[in-house]
Motif scaffolding. Structure first.
Motif, PDB file in Angstrom:
ATOM      1  N   MET A 171       0.838  -1.193   0.000  1.00  0.00           N
ATOM      2  CA  MET A 171       0.000   0.000   0.000  1.00  0.00           C
ATOM      3  C   MET A 171       0.878   1.251   0.000  1.00  0.00           C
ATOM      4  O   MET A 171       1.886   1.294   0.698  1.00  0.00           O
ATOM      5  N   ILE A 172       0.492   2.219  -0.785  1.00  0.00           N
ATOM      6  CA  ILE A 172       1.167   3.519  -0.775  1.00  0.00           C
ATOM      7  C   ILE A 172       0.261   4.474   0.002  1.00  0.00           C
ATOM      8  O   ILE A 172      -0.880   4.702  -0.391  1.00  0.00           O
ATOM      9  N   PRO A 173       0.754   5.025   1.107  1.00  0.00           N
ATOM     10  CA  PRO A 173      -0.096   5.894   1.929  1.00  0.00           C
ATOM     11  C   PRO A 173      -0.308   7.260   1.289  1.00  0.00           C
ATOM     12  O   PRO A 173       0.532   7.743   0.523  1.00  0.00           O
ATOM     13  N   SER A 174      -1.417   7.867   1.619  1.00  0.00           N
ATOM     14  CA  SER A 174      -1.697   9.237   1.185  1.00  0.00           C
ATOM     15  C   SER A 174      -0.828  10.190   2.010  1.00  0.00           C
ATOM     16  O   SER A 174      -0.230   9.800   3.014  1.00  0.00           O
ATOM     17  N   ILE A 175      -0.812  11.442   1.601  1.00  0.00           N
ATOM     18  CA  ILE A 175      -0.088  12.456   2.369  1.00  0.00           C
ATOM     19  C   ILE A 175      -0.654  12.528   3.787  1.00  0.00           C
ATOM     20  O   ILE A 175       0.095  12.572   4.759  1.00  0.00           O
ATOM     21  N   ALA A 176      -1.970  12.511   3.911  1.00  0.00           N
ATOM     22  CA  ALA A 176      -2.602  12.570   5.232  1.00  0.00           C
ATOM     23  C   ALA A 176      -2.178  11.374   6.089  1.00  0.00           C
ATOM     24  O   ALA A 176      -1.916  11.523   7.288  1.00  0.00           O
ATOM     25  N   GLN A 177      -2.095  10.199   5.491  1.00  0.00           N
ATOM     26  CA  GLN A 177      -1.644   9.022   6.235  1.00  0.00           C
ATOM     27  C   GLN A 177      -0.177   9.155   6.635  1.00  0.00           C
ATOM     28  O   GLN A 177       0.211   8.731   7.730  1.00  0.00           O
ATOM     29  N   CYS A 178       0.631   9.746   5.778  1.00  0.00           N
ATOM     30  CA  CYS A 178       2.037   9.994   6.134  1.00  0.00           C
ATOM     31  C   CYS A 178       2.123  10.932   7.336  1.00  0.00           C
ATOM     32  O   CYS A 178       2.888  10.682   8.282  1.00  0.00           O
ATOM     33  N   GLU A 235       3.433   9.174  -6.431  1.00  0.00           N
ATOM     34  CA  GLU A 235       2.881   8.909  -5.096  1.00  0.00           C
ATOM     35  C   GLU A 235       3.870   8.123  -4.248  1.00  0.00           C
ATOM     36  O   GLU A 235       4.071   8.418  -3.063  1.00  0.00           O
ATOM     37  N   LEU A 236       4.518   7.121  -4.832  1.00  0.00           N
ATOM     38  CA  LEU A 236       5.510   6.335  -4.104  1.00  0.00           C
ATOM     39  C   LEU A 236       6.726   7.186  -3.746  1.00  0.00           C
ATOM     40  O   LEU A 236       7.239   7.104  -2.621  1.00  0.00           O
ATOM     41  N   ILE A 237       7.164   8.029  -4.662  1.00  0.00           N
ATOM     42  CA  ILE A 237       8.294   8.918  -4.393  1.00  0.00           C
ATOM     43  C   ILE A 237       7.981   9.836  -3.220  1.00  0.00           C
ATOM     44  O   ILE A 237       8.758   9.945  -2.270  1.00  0.00           O
ATOM     45  N   VAL A 238       6.846  10.513  -3.276  1.00  0.00           N
ATOM     46  CA  VAL A 238       6.508  11.493  -2.241  1.00  0.00           C
ATOM     47  C   VAL A 238       6.287  10.808  -0.892  1.00  0.00           C
ATOM     48  O   VAL A 238       6.825  11.246   0.137  1.00  0.00           O
ATOM     49  N   SER A 239       5.529   9.728  -0.863  1.00  0.00           N
ATOM     50  CA  SER A 239       5.272   9.037   0.407  1.00  0.00           C
ATOM     51  C   SER A 239       6.563   8.508   1.019  1.00  0.00           C
ATOM     52  O   SER A 239       6.783   8.629   2.230  1.00  0.00           O
ATOM     53  N   SER A 240       7.423   7.933   0.195  1.00  0.00           N
ATOM     54  CA  SER A 240       8.703   7.416   0.696  1.00  0.00           C
ATOM     55  C   SER A 240       9.578   8.548   1.224  1.00  0.00           C
ATOM     56  O   SER A 240      10.231   8.407   2.264  1.00  0.00           O
ATOM     57  N   ALA A 241       9.593   9.662   0.513  1.00  0.00           N
ATOM     58  CA  ALA A 241      10.383  10.806   0.961  1.00  0.00           C
ATOM     59  C   ALA A 241       9.847  11.348   2.288  1.00  0.00           C
ATOM     60  O   ALA A 241      10.625  11.657   3.199  1.00  0.00           O
ATOM     61  N   LEU A 242       8.538  11.448   2.404  1.00  0.00           N
ATOM     62  CA  LEU A 242       7.957  11.960   3.652  1.00  0.00           C
ATOM     63  C   LEU A 242       8.254  11.047   4.837  1.00  0.00           C
ATOM     64  O   LEU A 242       8.449  11.523   5.957  1.00  0.00           O
ATOM     65  N   LEU A 243       8.322   9.757   4.584  1.00  0.00           N
ATOM     66  CA  LEU A 243       8.521   8.798   5.684  1.00  0.00           C
ATOM     67  C   LEU A 243       9.948   8.261   5.769  1.00  0.00           C
ATOM     68  O   LEU A 243      10.222   7.374   6.581  1.00  0.00           O
ATOM     69  N   HIS A 244      10.870   8.810   4.998  1.00  0.00           N
ATOM     70  CA  HIS A 244      12.226   8.261   5.003  1.00  0.00           C
ATOM     71  C   HIS A 244      12.871   8.321   6.384  1.00  0.00           C
ATOM     72  O   HIS A 244      13.664   7.460   6.727  1.00  0.00           O
ATOM     73  N   HIS A 295       3.284  -1.554   9.048  1.00  0.00           N
ATOM     74  CA  HIS A 295       2.067  -0.855   8.589  1.00  0.00           C
ATOM     75  C   HIS A 295       1.660  -1.269   7.174  1.00  0.00           C
ATOM     76  O   HIS A 295       0.888  -0.552   6.525  1.00  0.00           O
ATOM     77  N   SER A 296       2.187  -2.378   6.696  1.00  0.00           N
ATOM     78  CA  SER A 296       1.873  -2.903   5.355  1.00  0.00           C
ATOM     79  C   SER A 296       2.228  -1.925   4.236  1.00  0.00           C
ATOM     80  O   SER A 296       1.571  -1.890   3.198  1.00  0.00           O
ATOM     81  N   LEU A 297       3.279  -1.158   4.442  1.00  0.00           N
ATOM     82  CA  LEU A 297       3.765  -0.222   3.436  1.00  0.00           C
ATOM     83  C   LEU A 297       4.968  -0.856   2.735  1.00  0.00           C
ATOM     84  O   LEU A 297       6.061  -0.289   2.664  1.00  0.00           O
ATOM     85  N   GLY A 326      -3.564  16.017  -1.940  1.00  0.00           N
ATOM     86  CA  GLY A 326      -4.536  16.263  -0.871  1.00  0.00           C
ATOM     87  C   GLY A 326      -3.959  16.342   0.518  1.00  0.00           C
ATOM     88  O   GLY A 326      -4.429  15.702   1.431  1.00  0.00           O
ATOM     89  N   ALA A 327      -2.899  17.131   0.699  1.00  0.00           N
ATOM     90  CA  ALA A 327      -2.324  17.302   2.026  1.00  0.00           C
ATOM     91  C   ALA A 327      -3.342  17.915   2.947  1.00  0.00           C
ATOM     92  O   ALA A 327      -3.352  17.737   4.107  1.00  0.00           O
TER      93      ALA A 327
END
Length: 190
Positions: A1-8, A49-58, A83-85, A189-190
């Motif tokens: 699963m790729i999390p949304s910005i809100a989930q990040c 989406e994968l780039i941004v989510s990974s960067a936010l959670l790196h 978290h199944s990411l 959708g931040a």
């Protein structure tokens, strides 16, 4: 699963990410997104989406590993898996040091790795400025460690060459290329 910005952002809260680490992660997200957008325009098939989510959670595990011997990249991978990411796990695990050498084409992993190397605290800087900071902050005066850090940044330079051969602006302009409303503008959708 790729999390949304809100989930990040929710995960940042759940793992008590310190404000300075969060600010760094947000800037890495913006840098990675800009590079990803440019590569997509050049014909690369990448998941923004994968780039941004990974960067936010790196650095999701950075706060928990401060003042410990634990590696935040390894613990970050475990948190992603918990978290199944799964899609993010290896990117987070390799944002400090890439394993496996240079790929033929840069993937989401290399984009996040490189974006992290261009952000000092919450400012976009050149690779040399970031290298100087890493040597001073983490080098501990250990020449062998300094050599390994320099080798890692040699790889970052090689990735920079490969990325910017495909982009329509030079590395020196990366900071001026960022759009403050990037996440909203791109439908994240931040």
């Amino acid at each position: 699963m790729i999390p949304s910005i809100a989930q990040c952002f929710a995960l940042m809260e759940q793992y008590a990410m310190l404000p300075n680490i969060r600010a760094h992660s947000l800037m890495v997200g913006r840098v990675a997104a800009r590079i990803g957008q440019g590569l997509a325009r050049s014909g690369h098939t990448l998941s923004l989406e994968l780039i941004v989510s990974s960067a936010l959670l790196h650095d999701i595990a950075k706060t928990a590993t401060l003042e410990t011997e634990l590696r935040h990249d390894e613990l970050g991978r475990e948190i992603c898996l918990k978290h199944s990411l799964d899609e993010l796990a290896e990117i987070v695990a390799e944002h400090v040091i890439l394993k496996g050498g240079m790929p033929e084409r840069c993937s989401e992993k290399e984009v996040v790795y490189y974006a992290d190397k261009r952000v000092l605290h919450d400012q976009v800087v050149g690779l040399e400025a970031r290298l100087d900071y890493i040597l001073h902050r983490y080098g501990n005066g250990d020449e062998m460690l300094h050599t390994r850090i320099r080798q890692n940044f040699a790889q970052a330079h090689a990735i920079e060459e490969r990325l910017f051969a495909e982009l329509d602006f030079p590395p020196e302009e990366l900071g001026t290329q960022l759009d403050r409303d990037l996440f909203r503008l791109e439908g994240f959708g931040a």
